[in-house]
Design a protein around this motif. Structure first.
Motif, PDB file in Angstrom:
ATOM      1  N   LEU A 188      -1.344  -9.065  -4.675  1.00 20.34           N
ATOM      2  CA  LEU A 188      -1.008  -7.775  -5.290  1.00 20.34           C
ATOM      3  C   LEU A 188      -0.409  -7.969  -6.680  1.00 20.34           C
ATOM      4  N   GLY A 189       0.386  -9.044  -6.848  1.00 24.54           N
ATOM      5  CA  GLY A 189       1.011  -9.308  -8.135  1.00 24.54           C
ATOM      6  C   GLY A 189       0.020  -9.649  -9.222  1.00 24.54           C
ATOM      7  N   HIS A 190      -1.153 -10.153  -8.824  1.00 29.12           N
ATOM      8  CA  HIS A 190      -2.189 -10.477  -9.798  1.00 29.12           C
ATOM      9  C   HIS A 190      -3.155  -9.309 -10.016  1.00 29.12           C
ATOM     10  N   MET A 191      -2.927  -8.183  -9.316  1.00 30.73           N
ATOM     11  CA  MET A 191      -3.805  -7.023  -9.478  1.00 30.73           C
ATOM     12  C   MET A 191      -3.277  -6.079 -10.552  1.00 30.73           C
ATOM     13  N   THR A 192      -2.055  -5.549 -10.348  1.00 34.78           N
ATOM     14  CA  THR A 192      -1.440  -4.672 -11.346  1.00 34.78           C
ATOM     15  C   THR A 192       0.030  -5.044 -11.478  1.00 34.78           C
ATOM     16  N   SER A 193       0.613  -4.723 -12.627  1.00 33.87           N
ATOM     17  CA  SER A 193       2.022  -5.056 -12.857  1.00 33.87           C
ATOM     18  C   SER A 193       2.947  -4.260 -11.946  1.00 33.87           C
ATOM     19  N   ALA A 194       2.529  -3.056 -11.553  1.00 29.30           N
ATOM     20  CA  ALA A 194       3.372  -2.212 -10.696  1.00 29.30           C
ATOM     21  C   ALA A 194       3.290  -2.605  -9.232  1.00 29.30           C
ATOM     22  N   ALA A 195       2.218  -3.294  -8.833  1.00 27.10           N
ATOM     23  CA  ALA A 195       1.978  -3.559  -7.418  1.00 27.10           C
ATOM     24  C   ALA A 195       3.045  -4.448  -6.803  1.00 27.10           C
ATOM     25  N   ILE A 196       3.538  -5.438  -7.551  1.00 26.28           N
ATOM     26  CA  ILE A 196       4.529  -6.360  -6.980  1.00 26.28           C
ATOM     27  C   ILE A 196       5.846  -5.630  -6.703  1.00 26.28           C
ATOM     28  N   ALA A 197       6.254  -4.716  -7.610  1.00 31.54           N
ATOM     29  CA  ALA A 197       7.476  -3.940  -7.374  1.00 31.54           C
ATOM     30  C   ALA A 197       7.275  -2.952  -6.226  1.00 31.54           C
ATOM     31  N   ALA A 198       6.114  -2.272  -6.195  1.00 32.02           N
ATOM     32  CA  ALA A 198       5.831  -1.310  -5.120  1.00 32.02           C
ATOM     33  C   ALA A 198       5.774  -2.013  -3.772  1.00 32.02           C
ATOM     34  N   ASN A 199       5.152  -3.188  -3.736  1.00 37.10           N
ATOM     35  CA  ASN A 199       5.071  -3.943  -2.496  1.00 37.10           C
ATOM     36  C   ASN A 199       6.441  -4.426  -2.045  1.00 37.10           C
ATOM     37  N   SER A 200       7.301  -4.800  -3.003  1.00 37.18           N
ATOM     38  CA  SER A 200       8.656  -5.227  -2.660  1.00 37.18           C
ATOM     39  C   SER A 200       9.427  -4.104  -1.988  1.00 37.18           C
ATOM     40  N   VAL A 201       9.332  -2.908  -2.562  1.00 38.35           N
ATOM     41  CA  VAL A 201      10.018  -1.742  -1.989  1.00 38.35           C
ATOM     42  C   VAL A 201       9.466  -1.423  -0.599  1.00 38.35           C
ATOM     43  N   ALA A 202       8.139  -1.311  -0.495  1.00 38.32           N
ATOM     44  CA  ALA A 202       7.513  -0.948   0.782  1.00 38.32           C
ATOM     45  C   ALA A 202       7.782  -2.005   1.847  1.00 38.32           C
ATOM     46  N   SER A 203       7.681  -3.266   1.465  1.00 38.70           N
ATOM     47  CA  SER A 203       7.886  -4.350   2.427  1.00 38.70           C
ATOM     48  C   SER A 203       9.314  -4.366   2.956  1.00 38.70           C
ATOM     49  N   THR A 204      10.283  -4.104   2.076  1.00 41.28           N
ATOM     50  CA  THR A 204      11.683  -4.113   2.508  1.00 41.28           C
ATOM     51  C   THR A 204      11.962  -2.981   3.481  1.00 41.28           C
ATOM     52  N   VAL A 205      11.437  -1.775   3.181  1.00 40.71           N
ATOM     53  CA  VAL A 205      11.618  -0.645   4.109  1.00 40.71           C
ATOM     54  C   VAL A 205      10.903  -0.935   5.428  1.00 40.71           C
ATOM     55  N   PHE A 206       9.706  -1.519   5.339  1.00 36.49           N
ATOM     56  CA  PHE A 206       8.943  -1.882   6.539  1.00 36.49           C
ATOM     57  C   PHE A 206       9.713  -2.910   7.375  1.00 36.49           C
ATOM     58  N   LEU A 207      10.297  -3.904   6.713  1.00 32.37           N
ATOM     59  CA  LEU A 207      11.072  -4.916   7.434  1.00 32.37           C
ATOM     60  C   LEU A 207      12.280  -4.308   8.130  1.00 32.37           C
ATOM     61  N   LEU A 208      12.838  -3.267   7.527  1.00 30.88           N
ATOM     62  CA  LEU A 208      13.979  -2.581   8.145  1.00 30.88           C
ATOM     63  C   LEU A 208      13.580  -2.029   9.511  1.00 30.88           C
TER      64      LEU A 208
END
Length: 452
Positions: A262-282
């Motif tokens: 995702l980080g190599h796709m768009t610059s926003a994807a790595i931040a969006a994935n970080s947010v989503a992944s953290t909420v998902f991990l919760l």
């Protein structure tokens, strides 16, 4: 007390403490993300990249700890504590060795390590600033996780929850002061977040060691016990834990690769994935807690030799996993908007994170069944190789190749790629069900019981 009542009381007493511990632990990451997101999206993305290294390390420690729990809880069922001490010593030596190796690698190759996940220069620099400090947490984290696993094998779980609360407040407090430079403290940004985490890890480890020396009564394990060695037990531990380390390590690498793709796709994807992944991990804490609880219960019951009870408990646990999965998916779907509203992110990044969370709400249902069934029941019953084979096939022969093709050949959207990256959480449910009811581990236990 009836068997049903005893079973559910035992399950929920362990489960509640483990879930709460995981929730508090992930809440630290969630708070870090919110603070860093408000400070700078570049800082958030840099820390997210470095945390993938930490995640792989954490998965290896999880496997070492779960191996300790599986074997240790069987001896605990027989009330044999001396072998448990030796197994704890073996796990600790391996865990510390891994921590030292990782520390050396990221110290020598910091830019290359962060560069795996993104090609964005400013993000890499922020990640390196964070990594220079956070690498010192590795040894403390290894000691803490393996001591907690030792306690978990004797059904002691409350101390883990208490430590996680302390860690939450210490980490968040220091982050607030040092990220933004509040109350005349220096404004350190990304490095401030690392200092907060390091301080919390040192305190956490120190308090736990004091607890082991002063309060722990079941094993009464001492420093000299960690110098013991036993060839037979070491071979048993490696035989059980080796496949688990492989699976958990590959799972960690798989998750890190998601960030890299995702980080190599768009610059926003790595931040969006970080947010989503953290909420998902919760929310995923409910499944992680179920897997750890099942591992303790199944391991202990196998140790008693009552195979019929093992089978009954396996069935009860799976029904609980399904209920937990449905509830977790519903919770994730409804909390996504309130949590995302707390983030100070660009509109496009926030919208992408929202899409990711909708996908993960569905994924959560399948994951909450298959992961505890595989890691808690099947692996806890002694058939670690089934989990290894299934993960190797599903992740490395299907999910990762498919995701690479969709991202870089088809040029699909990040949302489609996230679907591909998490597809295994759904289709692994069927083999998990079949193996848990009719698999080799049940036949093996039944045969051993008859021979015994």
């Amino acid at each position: 007390m009836s068997e049903n009542k005893s079973f559910y009381k035992n399950f929920f007493s362990i489960y509640a403490a483990l879930v709460l511990q995981n929730v508090i632990t992930i809440s630290v990451n969630l708070a870090d993300n919110m603070m860093l997101g408000a400070y700078s999206e570049t800082s958030l993305a840099g820390v997210a990249a470095v945390n993938q290294i930490q995640f792989v390390f954490q998965q290896v420690l999880t496997a070492l700890g779960e191996g300790l729990v599986i074997i240790g809880s069987q001896y605990w069922g027989k009330r044999q504590t001396e072998p448990m001490k030796k197994i704890a010593a073996i796990a600790m030596r391996i865990g510390l060795s891994v921590a030292v190796i990782l520390f050396l690698i990221v110290s020598i190759f910091p830019y290359q390590a962060v560069g795996i996940f993104t090609t964005d220069g400013p993000i890499i620099q922020e990640g390196v600033n964070y990594l220079k400090i956070i690498r010192f947490t590795y040894l403390f984290f290894a000691v803490t996780q393996l001591l907690l696993a030792t306690l978990r094998s004797t059904e002691i779980v409350k101390i883990a929850f208490q430590l996680s609360i302390m860690t939450f407040f210490v980490n968040c407090g220091i982050n607030y002061l040092l990220i933004y430079g509040k109350f005349h403290f220096p404004e350190m940004g990304t490095a401030g977040a690392a200092v907060g985490t390091l301080t919390a890890r040192i305190l956490e480890c120190g308090i736990l060691i004091i607890y082991m020396v002063k309060k722990e009564k079941n094993l009464r394990i001492k420093l000299k016990d960690y110098l013991q060695s036993d060839k037979v037990l070491r071979n048993d531990y490696v035989r059980i834990t080796g496949p688990m380390v492989l699976v958990q390590g590959l799972w960690g690498v798989n998750t890190a690769l998601q960030t890299a793709i995702l980080g190599h796709m768009t610059s926003a994807a790595i931040a969006a994935n970080s947010v989503a992944s953290t909420v998902f991990l919760l929310v995923k804490s409910t499944a992680v807690g179920a897997a750890s609880t099942a591992s303790v219960i199944i391991g202990k019951t196998v140790g008693t030799g009552d195979i019929d009870r093992v089978k009954r408990y396996a069935g009860k646990l799976q029904r609980l996993f399904l209920v937990i999965g449905v509830l977790s998916g519903i919770i994730l779907f409804f909390i996504r908007i309130p949590i995302l509203s707390l983030y100070d992110l660009s509109a496009s990044t926030k919208e992408m994170a929202n899409t990711f969370l909708i996908i993960l709400s569905v994924v959560c249902v399948g994951m909450s069944y298959q992961m505890p069934t595989n890691n808690g029941i099947i692996r806890g019953g002694g058939n670690a190789m089934f989990v290894v084979k299934m993960d190797l096939i599903s992740i490395w022969m299907i999910v990762i190749p498919l995701s690479f093709v969709m991202a870089f050949v088809v040029k699909a959207s990040p949302a489609v790629v996230v679907c591909c990256l998490n597809a295994d959480q759904i289709f692994k449910c069927v083999p998990a069900f079949l193996e848990s009811h009719y698999g080799n581990w049940i036949r093996k236990l039944t045969r051993e019981d008859a021979e015994g």
